[in-house]
Design a protein around this motif. Sequence first.
Motif, PDB file in Angstrom:
ATOM      1  N   ILE A 216       0.840  -1.215   0.000  1.00  0.00           N
ATOM      2  CA  ILE A 216       0.000   0.000   0.000  1.00  0.00           C
ATOM      3  C   ILE A 216       0.869   1.257   0.000  1.00  0.00           C
ATOM      4  CG2 ILE A 216      -1.668   1.322   1.398  1.00  0.00           C
ATOM      5  CD1 ILE A 216      -3.093  -1.352   1.929  1.00  0.00           C
ATOM      6  N   PRO A 217       1.945   1.282   0.813  1.00  0.00           N
ATOM      7  CA  PRO A 217       2.832   2.461   0.722  1.00  0.00           C
ATOM      8  C   PRO A 217       3.367   2.704  -0.684  1.00  0.00           C
ATOM      9  CG  PRO A 217       3.300   1.252   2.724  1.00  0.00           C
ATOM     10  CD  PRO A 217       2.311   0.427   1.963  1.00  0.00           C
ATOM     11  N   VAL A 218       3.639   1.633  -1.435  1.00  0.00           N
ATOM     12  CA  VAL A 218       4.152   1.825  -2.798  1.00  0.00           C
ATOM     13  C   VAL A 218       3.064   2.428  -3.688  1.00  0.00           C
ATOM     14  CG1 VAL A 218       4.910   0.616  -4.889  1.00  0.00           C
ATOM     15  CG2 VAL A 218       5.994   0.116  -2.695  1.00  0.00           C
ATOM     16  N   LEU A 219       1.865   1.882  -3.592  1.00  0.00           N
ATOM     17  CA  LEU A 219       0.760   2.450  -4.379  1.00  0.00           C
ATOM     18  C   LEU A 219       0.605   3.938  -4.050  1.00  0.00           C
ATOM     19  CD1 LEU A 219      -2.191   1.372  -5.901  1.00  0.00           C
ATOM     20  CD2 LEU A 219      -2.942   2.508  -3.834  1.00  0.00           C
ATOM     21  N   TYR A 220       0.646   4.224  -2.756  1.00  0.00           N
ATOM     22  CA  TYR A 220       0.489   5.612  -2.301  1.00  0.00           C
ATOM     23  C   TYR A 220       1.592   6.506  -2.863  1.00  0.00           C
ATOM     24  CZ  TYR A 220       0.998   9.579   0.870  1.00  0.00           C
ATOM     25  OH  TYR A 220       1.166  10.847   1.373  1.00  0.00           O
ATOM     26  N   LEU A 221       2.830   6.073  -2.711  1.00  0.00           N
ATOM     27  CA  LEU A 221       3.933   6.990  -3.060  1.00  0.00           C
ATOM     28  C   LEU A 221       4.081   7.173  -4.567  1.00  0.00           C
ATOM     29  CD1 LEU A 221       7.034   5.797  -4.039  1.00  0.00           C
ATOM     30  CD2 LEU A 221       6.757   4.640  -1.864  1.00  0.00           C
ATOM     31  N   VAL A 222       3.800   6.121  -5.326  1.00  0.00           N
ATOM     32  CA  VAL A 222       3.889   6.254  -6.788  1.00  0.00           C
ATOM     33  C   VAL A 222       2.865   7.291  -7.260  1.00  0.00           C
ATOM     34  CG1 VAL A 222       3.431   5.046  -8.966  1.00  0.00           C
ATOM     35  CG2 VAL A 222       4.877   3.970  -7.247  1.00  0.00           C
ATOM     36  N   GLU A 223       1.633   7.164  -6.750  1.00  0.00           N
ATOM     37  CA  GLU A 223       0.600   8.110  -7.186  1.00  0.00           C
ATOM     38  C   GLU A 223       0.848   9.520  -6.646  1.00  0.00           C
ATOM     39  OE1 GLU A 223      -3.069   5.254  -8.388  1.00  0.00           O
ATOM     40  OE2 GLU A 223      -3.328   6.398  -6.540  1.00  0.00           O
ATOM     41  N   ALA A 224       1.398   9.600  -5.418  1.00  0.00           N
ATOM     42  CA  ALA A 224       1.645  10.932  -4.840  1.00  0.00           C
ATOM     43  C   ALA A 224       2.751  11.657  -5.614  1.00  0.00           C
ATOM     44  CB  ALA A 224       2.017  10.805  -3.364  1.00  0.00           C
ATOM     45  N   ALA A 225       3.833  10.938  -5.905  1.00  0.00           N
ATOM     46  CA  ALA A 225       4.970  11.590  -6.579  1.00  0.00           C
ATOM     47  C   ALA A 225       4.650  11.889  -8.041  1.00  0.00           C
ATOM     48  CB  ALA A 225       6.209  10.697  -6.482  1.00  0.00           C
ATOM     49  N   TRP A 226       4.130  10.882  -8.742  1.00  0.00           N
ATOM     50  CA  TRP A 226       3.954  11.045 -10.189  1.00  0.00           C
ATOM     51  C   TRP A 226       2.643  11.740 -10.523  1.00  0.00           C
ATOM     52  CZ3 TRP A 226       8.394  10.995 -12.439  1.00  0.00           C
ATOM     53  CH2 TRP A 226       9.429  10.272 -11.835  1.00  0.00           C
ATOM     54  N   GLY A 227       1.658  11.617  -9.624  1.00  0.00           N
ATOM     55  CA  GLY A 227       0.428  12.412  -9.781  1.00  0.00           C
ATOM     56  C   GLY A 227       0.752  13.893  -9.693  1.00  0.00           C
ATOM     57  N   PHE A 228       1.678  14.218  -8.806  1.00  0.00           N
ATOM     58  CA  PHE A 228       2.119  15.605  -8.654  1.00  0.00           C
ATOM     59  C   PHE A 228       2.726  16.122  -9.971  1.00  0.00           C
ATOM     60  CE2 PHE A 228       5.593  18.587  -7.728  1.00  0.00           C
ATOM     61  CZ  PHE A 228       4.922  19.567  -7.029  1.00  0.00           C
ATOM     62  N   ILE A 229       3.573  15.297 -10.578  1.00  0.00           N
ATOM     63  CA  ILE A 229       4.223  15.704 -11.833  1.00  0.00           C
ATOM     64  C   ILE A 229       3.172  15.884 -12.934  1.00  0.00           C
ATOM     65  CG2 ILE A 229       5.833  14.911 -13.661  1.00  0.00           C
ATOM     66  CD1 ILE A 229       7.253  15.895 -11.095  1.00  0.00           C
ATOM     67  N   PHE A 230       2.225  14.958 -12.992  1.00  0.00           N
ATOM     68  CA  PHE A 230       1.178  15.047 -14.009  1.00  0.00           C
ATOM     69  C   PHE A 230       0.311  16.292 -13.770  1.00  0.00           C
ATOM     70  CE2 PHE A 230      -2.903  13.217 -15.882  1.00  0.00           C
ATOM     71  CZ  PHE A 230      -2.498  13.410 -17.188  1.00  0.00           C
ATOM     72  N   ASN A 231      -0.007  16.522 -12.505  1.00  0.00           N
ATOM     73  CA  ASN A 231      -0.816  17.687 -12.135  1.00  0.00           C
ATOM     74  C   ASN A 231      -0.090  18.994 -12.495  1.00  0.00           C
ATOM     75  OD1 ASN A 231      -3.200  18.628 -10.379  1.00  0.00           O
ATOM     76  ND2 ASN A 231      -1.481  19.709  -9.469  1.00  0.00           N
ATOM     77  N   ARG A 232       1.231  18.971 -12.347  1.00  0.00           N
ATOM     78  CA  ARG A 232       2.034  20.191 -12.567  1.00  0.00           C
ATOM     79  C   ARG A 232       2.260  20.475 -14.050  1.00  0.00           C
ATOM     80  NH1 ARG A 232       5.562  23.374  -9.512  1.00  0.00           N
ATOM     81  NH2 ARG A 232       7.660  23.652 -10.299  1.00  0.00           N
ATOM     82  N   TYR A 233       2.439  19.409 -14.835  1.00  0.00           N
ATOM     83  CA  TYR A 233       2.846  19.630 -16.226  1.00  0.00           C
ATOM     84  C   TYR A 233       1.850  19.131 -17.276  1.00  0.00           C
ATOM     85  CZ  TYR A 233       7.347  20.548 -13.992  1.00  0.00           C
ATOM     86  OH  TYR A 233       8.344  21.070 -13.197  1.00  0.00           O
ATOM     87  N   GLY A 234       0.909  18.269 -16.884  1.00  0.00           N
ATOM     88  CA  GLY A 234      -0.003  17.697 -17.882  1.00  0.00           C
ATOM     89  C   GLY A 234      -0.940  18.752 -18.482  1.00  0.00           C
ATOM     90  N   THR A 235      -1.526  18.423 -19.631  1.00  0.00           N
ATOM     91  CA  THR A 235      -2.489  19.351 -20.240  1.00  0.00           C
ATOM     92  C   THR A 235      -3.801  19.287 -19.445  1.00  0.00           C
ATOM     93  OG1 THR A 235      -3.390  17.647 -21.680  1.00  0.00           O
ATOM     94  CG2 THR A 235      -1.570  18.946 -22.580  1.00  0.00           C
ATOM     95  N   SER A 236      -4.564  20.372 -19.485  1.00  0.00           N
ATOM     96  CA  SER A 236      -5.794  20.348 -18.676  1.00  0.00           C
ATOM     97  C   SER A 236      -6.772  19.292 -19.189  1.00  0.00           C
ATOM     98  CB  SER A 236      -6.429  21.725 -18.604  1.00  0.00           C
ATOM     99  OG  SER A 236      -6.681  22.175 -19.891  1.00  0.00           O
TER     100      SER A 236
ATOM    101  N   PHE B 111      -5.556   3.943 -12.013  1.00  0.00           N
ATOM    102  CA  PHE B 111      -4.204   3.910 -11.434  1.00  0.00           C
ATOM    103  C   PHE B 111      -3.328   4.887 -12.201  1.00  0.00           C
ATOM    104  CE2 PHE B 111       0.160   2.270 -11.307  1.00  0.00           C
ATOM    105  CZ  PHE B 111       0.349   2.191  -9.937  1.00  0.00           C
ATOM    106  N   LEU B 112      -2.361   5.478 -11.495  1.00  0.00           N
ATOM    107  CA  LEU B 112      -1.388   6.342 -12.184  1.00  0.00           C
ATOM    108  C   LEU B 112       0.008   5.859 -11.802  1.00  0.00           C
ATOM    109  CD1 LEU B 112      -1.458  10.139 -12.685  1.00  0.00           C
ATOM    110  CD2 LEU B 112       0.583   9.100 -11.736  1.00  0.00           C
ATOM    111  N   GLY B 113       0.789   5.470 -12.829  1.00  0.00           N
ATOM    112  CA  GLY B 113       2.120   4.937 -12.549  1.00  0.00           C
ATOM    113  C   GLY B 113       3.196   5.641 -13.347  1.00  0.00           C
ATOM    114  N   ILE B 114       4.404   5.091 -13.244  1.00  0.00           N
ATOM    115  CA  ILE B 114       5.558   5.698 -13.894  1.00  0.00           C
ATOM    116  C   ILE B 114       6.294   4.613 -14.681  1.00  0.00           C
ATOM    117  CG2 ILE B 114       6.681   5.466 -11.602  1.00  0.00           C
ATOM    118  CD1 ILE B 114       7.837   7.843 -14.375  1.00  0.00           C
ATOM    119  N   ALA B 115       6.653   4.923 -15.913  1.00  0.00           N
ATOM    120  CA  ALA B 115       7.356   3.943 -16.747  1.00  0.00           C
ATOM    121  C   ALA B 115       8.577   4.605 -17.389  1.00  0.00           C
ATOM    122  CB  ALA B 115       6.406   3.388 -17.807  1.00  0.00           C
TER     123      ALA B 115
END
Length: 401
Positions: A85-105, A121-125
């Motif tokens: 669960i911590p991994v699910l949490y941290l992946v979405e927290a870190a990469w969701g932040f990046i998507f929120n900051r730079y993604g198109t609306s 789910f939101l992940g990183i590849a």
Amino acid sequence: MDFSWTEEQEIWRRTVKDFAQKKIKPHVREIDSDKKIPDEIIKGMANLGLLAPTVSKEYGGADLDWTMACIAAEELGRADISLAIPVLYLVEAAWGFIFNRYGTSEAKKEYLPKVTSGDNFLGIAVTEPEGGSDIVGAAKTKAVKKGDHWLLNGEKMFISGITESNRWGGIHLTLARTDPSAGHKGFSFFAVPLKNNSNVETTLLEDMGRMGISTGGFSMDNAELPENHLIGEINKGFYYAMEGFSAARVLIGATCVGASEAALELGIDHIKTRKSFGRPLGTFEGIQFPLTEHYANIESVKLLNYRAAWTMDKMYKERKFSHHDVALAAAMSKLRAPVYAFAVMNEVADWLGATGYTKEYPIEMGIRGVRSYSIGAEGTMNIMRIIIARELLGKEFLPYK
Ligand SMILES: Cc1cc2nc3c(=O)[nH]c(=O)nc-3n(C[C@H](O)[C@H](O)[C@H](O)COP(=O)(O)OP(=O)(O)OC[C@H]3O[C@@H](n4cnc5c(N)ncnc54)[C@H](O)[C@@H]3O)c2cc1C
């Protein structure tokens, strides 16, 4: 300098701890054997704002800063020492932040509300079969613009959340070359949906630990993406990836602190009650001295980690620090936290005697889970050392160009 928590931080910790201890901790063994996080836990996390919590409120996030995000990470690590669960949490927290900051609306509107509600789910590849550390040298995935869409070709490997993405839908932020002649300045980031994508084929790997979240890979054969699935500016993807990695590393540090404290608490309970040679184990110096070392190590990494989170908050809110400062602080935390966590769990397994080798206690799940962090997830230990050396010596001392 002030080491005290604000009232808001204390309330947040109590709230997350209460939820995690009551709703997550009793299910950790079942999560590990079923290889699945129950839907009720995902929904409970969503209700509390624990899914991609760093995303802005507009998209259902909680707009958490990094100190608050680390508090939650620590409490999730304390409750689930298997670290799924911590991994699910941290992946979405870190990469969701990046998507929120730079993604198109448009893309954010399409995915983020479903990520924060637990429906996507939101992940990183980033990693590819030929190497994760030297991504600039190893990456083969390419993206080419064709009219009003992108075509992606290539393969990503050792990626968290493949089953989750296939089951729930969602996206993986995927790094691809858009200017192959420009080295690290020729990468861009794309939002790639895996579910029902006919030009994307997924595979799964059998991990040793953190069984509740899957790891696998996916290949893209002319995977077509709308123009608005490019994240941020073209050819800036490598920088966004580095920014996200720093955030993920700090959150990893926090999950390790929580899991280490849980393991140590379990060990302390045991050595106070279990007797040998007519005395509780805890009366022997051979037990006490390692206990004190582990305690001091956890406390030191906790400070290192919260200082890293604080540095990030100062950078994002007040522009007081640079990405280099954050990368250094995050790398130091990631270099220490998983190693200390592994050491304390290993020690507690010794204290437990033969039961430490059974599934009666969660320690063995912790040992299996935490090893993922030091082996490589979000960067290997040697890569942390290379980052620290780069910051100390200057980039002209990097072992690569
Ligand atoms: C459980 C798990 C989940 C993961 N999830 C994701 C994910 O969601 N998304 C994603 O993109 N990736 C993910 N990864 C991949 C991870 O990022 C990579 O494993 C990591 O970057 C290392 O890459 P590699 O495995 O190819 O090892 P390599 O890069 O081949 O490294 C092998 C070893 O060589 C060492 N090494 C390499 N170069 C040097 C050097 N210059 N000097 C000294 N030593 C060196 C490394 O430290 C390591 O010990 C995950 C990994 C794990 C284990």
